[in-house]
Design a protein around this motif. Structure first.
Motif, PDB file in Angstrom:
ATOM      1  N   PHE A 289       9.262  -2.101   2.506  1.00 48.25           N
ATOM      2  CA  PHE A 289       8.994  -0.949   1.653  1.00 48.25           C
ATOM      3  C   PHE A 289      10.115   0.087   1.744  1.00 48.25           C
ATOM      4  N   ALA A 290      10.629   0.316   2.936  1.00 40.24           N
ATOM      5  CA  ALA A 290      11.718   1.280   3.104  1.00 40.24           C
ATOM      6  C   ALA A 290      12.976   0.814   2.376  1.00 40.24           C
ATOM      7  N   LEU A 291      13.281  -0.463   2.443  1.00 42.79           N
ATOM      8  CA  LEU A 291      14.437  -0.981   1.717  1.00 42.79           C
ATOM      9  C   LEU A 291      14.266  -0.795   0.213  1.00 42.79           C
ATOM     10  N   GLY A 292      13.083  -1.073  -0.294  1.00 44.71           N
ATOM     11  CA  GLY A 292      12.811  -0.875  -1.713  1.00 44.71           C
ATOM     12  C   GLY A 292      12.806   0.581  -2.119  1.00 44.71           C
ATOM     13  N   TRP A 293      12.408   1.449  -1.215  1.00 47.32           N
ATOM     14  CA  TRP A 293      12.387   2.871  -1.510  1.00 47.32           C
ATOM     15  C   TRP A 293      13.815   3.429  -1.576  1.00 47.32           C
ATOM     16  N   LEU A 294      14.692   2.910  -0.712  1.00 48.50           N
ATOM     17  CA  LEU A 294      16.081   3.365  -0.709  1.00 48.50           C
ATOM     18  C   LEU A 294      16.862   2.803  -1.894  1.00 48.50           C
ATOM     19  N   GLU A 295      16.680   1.551  -2.177  1.00 45.79           N
ATOM     20  CA  GLU A 295      17.400   0.888  -3.276  1.00 45.79           C
ATOM     21  C   GLU A 295      16.416  -0.003  -4.009  1.00 45.79           C
ATOM     22  N   THR A 296      16.192   0.262  -5.290  1.00 47.82           N
ATOM     23  CA  THR A 296      15.147  -0.425  -6.041  1.00 47.82           C
ATOM     24  C   THR A 296      15.378  -1.925  -6.168  1.00 47.82           C
ATOM     25  N   ARG A 297      16.605  -2.359  -6.146  1.00 44.94           N
ATOM     26  CA  ARG A 297      16.861  -3.794  -6.283  1.00 44.94           C
ATOM     27  C   ARG A 297      16.398  -4.581  -5.049  1.00 44.94           C
ATOM     28  N   PHE A 298      16.113  -3.885  -3.930  1.00 44.46           N
ATOM     29  CA  PHE A 298      15.642  -4.554  -2.720  1.00 44.46           C
ATOM     30  C   PHE A 298      14.123  -4.693  -2.656  1.00 44.46           C
ATOM     31  N   PHE A 299      13.424  -4.173  -3.673  1.00 44.03           N
ATOM     32  CA  PHE A 299      11.969  -4.335  -3.683  1.00 44.03           C
ATOM     33  C   PHE A 299      11.626  -5.812  -3.796  1.00 44.03           C
ATOM     34  N   SER A 300      10.713  -6.250  -2.980  1.00 48.35           N
ATOM     35  CA  SER A 300      10.280  -7.641  -3.003  1.00 48.35           C
ATOM     36  C   SER A 300       8.761  -7.669  -2.857  1.00 48.35           C
ATOM     37  N   PRO A 301       8.143  -8.818  -3.062  1.00 50.27           N
ATOM     38  CA  PRO A 301       6.695  -8.911  -2.861  1.00 50.27           C
ATOM     39  C   PRO A 301       6.263  -8.610  -1.422  1.00 50.27           C
ATOM     40  N   LEU A 302       7.192  -8.723  -0.472  1.00 51.00           N
ATOM     41  CA  LEU A 302       6.847  -8.390   0.915  1.00 51.00           C
ATOM     42  C   LEU A 302       6.542  -6.901   1.089  1.00 51.00           C
ATOM     43  N   ALA A 303       6.992  -6.074   0.156  1.00 52.95           N
ATOM     44  CA  ALA A 303       6.765  -4.639   0.252  1.00 52.95           C
ATOM     45  C   ALA A 303       5.374  -4.224  -0.229  1.00 52.95           C
ATOM     46  N   LEU A 304       4.609  -5.155  -0.775  1.00 54.23           N
ATOM     47  CA  LEU A 304       3.306  -4.803  -1.344  1.00 54.23           C
ATOM     48  C   LEU A 304       2.335  -4.154  -0.350  1.00 54.23           C
ATOM     49  N   PRO A 305       2.142  -4.686   0.880  1.00 55.46           N
ATOM     50  CA  PRO A 305       1.216  -4.001   1.798  1.00 55.46           C
ATOM     51  C   PRO A 305       1.659  -2.573   2.120  1.00 55.46           C
ATOM     52  N   GLY A 306       2.945  -2.374   2.363  1.00 54.96           N
ATOM     53  CA  GLY A 306       3.434  -1.026   2.630  1.00 54.96           C
ATOM     54  C   GLY A 306       3.317  -0.126   1.418  1.00 54.96           C
ATOM     55  N   TYR A 307       3.573  -0.676   0.242  1.00 51.80           N
ATOM     56  CA  TYR A 307       3.466   0.105  -0.982  1.00 51.80           C
ATOM     57  C   TYR A 307       2.028   0.548  -1.226  1.00 51.80           C
ATOM     58  N   LEU A 308       1.081  -0.352  -1.004  1.00 52.61           N
ATOM     59  CA  LEU A 308      -0.330   0.021  -1.172  1.00 52.61           C
ATOM     60  C   LEU A 308      -0.740   1.104  -0.177  1.00 52.61           C
ATOM     61  N   LEU A 309      -0.303   0.969   1.056  1.00 53.47           N
ATOM     62  CA  LEU A 309      -0.611   1.968   2.074  1.00 53.47           C
ATOM     63  C   LEU A 309       0.003   3.329   1.716  1.00 53.47           C
ATOM     64  N   TYR A 310       1.241   3.319   1.256  1.00 52.49           N
ATOM     65  CA  TYR A 310       1.918   4.549   0.864  1.00 52.49           C
ATOM     66  C   TYR A 310       1.251   5.175  -0.370  1.00 52.49           C
TER      67      TYR A 310
ATOM     68  N   VAL B 235      -1.932   4.878  -1.362  1.00 47.29           N
ATOM     69  CA  VAL B 235      -3.226   5.477  -0.987  1.00 47.29           C
ATOM     70  C   VAL B 235      -3.004   6.796  -0.244  1.00 47.29           C
ATOM     71  N   GLY B 236      -2.061   6.808   0.697  1.00 46.83           N
ATOM     72  CA  GLY B 236      -1.755   8.037   1.428  1.00 46.83           C
ATOM     73  C   GLY B 236      -1.221   9.135   0.528  1.00 46.83           C
ATOM     74  N   THR B 237      -0.402   8.761  -0.456  1.00 50.33           N
ATOM     75  CA  THR B 237       0.136   9.744  -1.393  1.00 50.33           C
ATOM     76  C   THR B 237      -0.967  10.306  -2.281  1.00 50.33           C
ATOM     77  N   ALA B 238      -1.882   9.460  -2.741  1.00 52.57           N
ATOM     78  CA  ALA B 238      -2.981   9.933  -3.584  1.00 52.57           C
ATOM     79  C   ALA B 238      -3.872  10.904  -2.816  1.00 52.57           C
ATOM     80  N   ILE B 239      -4.180  10.575  -1.569  1.00 52.45           N
ATOM     81  CA  ILE B 239      -5.010  11.475  -0.757  1.00 52.45           C
ATOM     82  C   ILE B 239      -4.252  12.763  -0.456  1.00 52.45           C
TER      83      ILE B 239
ATOM     84  N   ILE C 106       7.597  13.675   1.915  1.00 51.61           N
ATOM     85  CA  ILE C 106       6.831  14.209   3.053  1.00 51.61           C
ATOM     86  C   ILE C 106       5.721  13.246   3.468  1.00 51.61           C
ATOM     87  N   TYR C 107       5.271  12.411   2.550  1.00 50.47           N
ATOM     88  CA  TYR C 107       4.182  11.485   2.859  1.00 50.47           C
ATOM     89  C   TYR C 107       4.634  10.317   3.723  1.00 50.47           C
TER      90      TYR C 107
END
Length: 115
Positions: free
Chosen positions: A44-65, A67-71, A83-84
């Motif tokens: 997730f951090a790699l995808g957040w820094l550079e969009t071309r590095f987003f992969s399906p492996l980032a899905l659990p971290g993305y979902l967690l982020y 949900v935390g961002t929505a709350i 900040i989140y």
């Protein structure tokens, strides 16, 4: 006379041994915990820094982020999204410790079954 065998300790204080089981203390920094944390954060951090590095492996971290961002956005809407990361890292580590604790329990159970 029979000598009673003492259980080898892991170096923790007697008070800590009384309140936390050894498997929980080991799980805080076990390899299973570190691998689980890295699995949630690194893709997730790699995808957040550079969009071309987003992969399906980032899905659990993305979902967690997400949900935390929505709350967090519902509680304090004026914060920026970077900040989140603090609650995201805390939640990721909490999940990783739970996975590490489960691994330690399974390992202890398998060791006890073999003895």
């Amino acid at each position: 006379m029979t000598a009673e065998r003492e259980r080898p300790g892991d170096g923790a204080s007697p008070a800590l041994e009384r309140y936390l089981p050894a498997s929980l203390r080991r799980a805080v920094a076990s390899p299973a915990t570190l691998v689980s944390f890295a699995t949630l954060v690194v893709p997730f951090a790699l995808g957040w820094l550079e969009t071309r590095f987003f992969s399906p492996l980032a899905l659990p971290g993305y979902l967690l982020y997400s949900v935390g961002t929505a709350i967090g956005n519902a509680l304090a809407p004026r914060f920026e999204f970077w900040i989140y990361w603090v609650p995201f890292l805390g939640a990721s580590y909490s999940i990783a410790v739970a996975v590490g604790y489960g691994y330690e329990r399974l390992r202890d159970r398998a060791t006890a079954a073999n003895n």
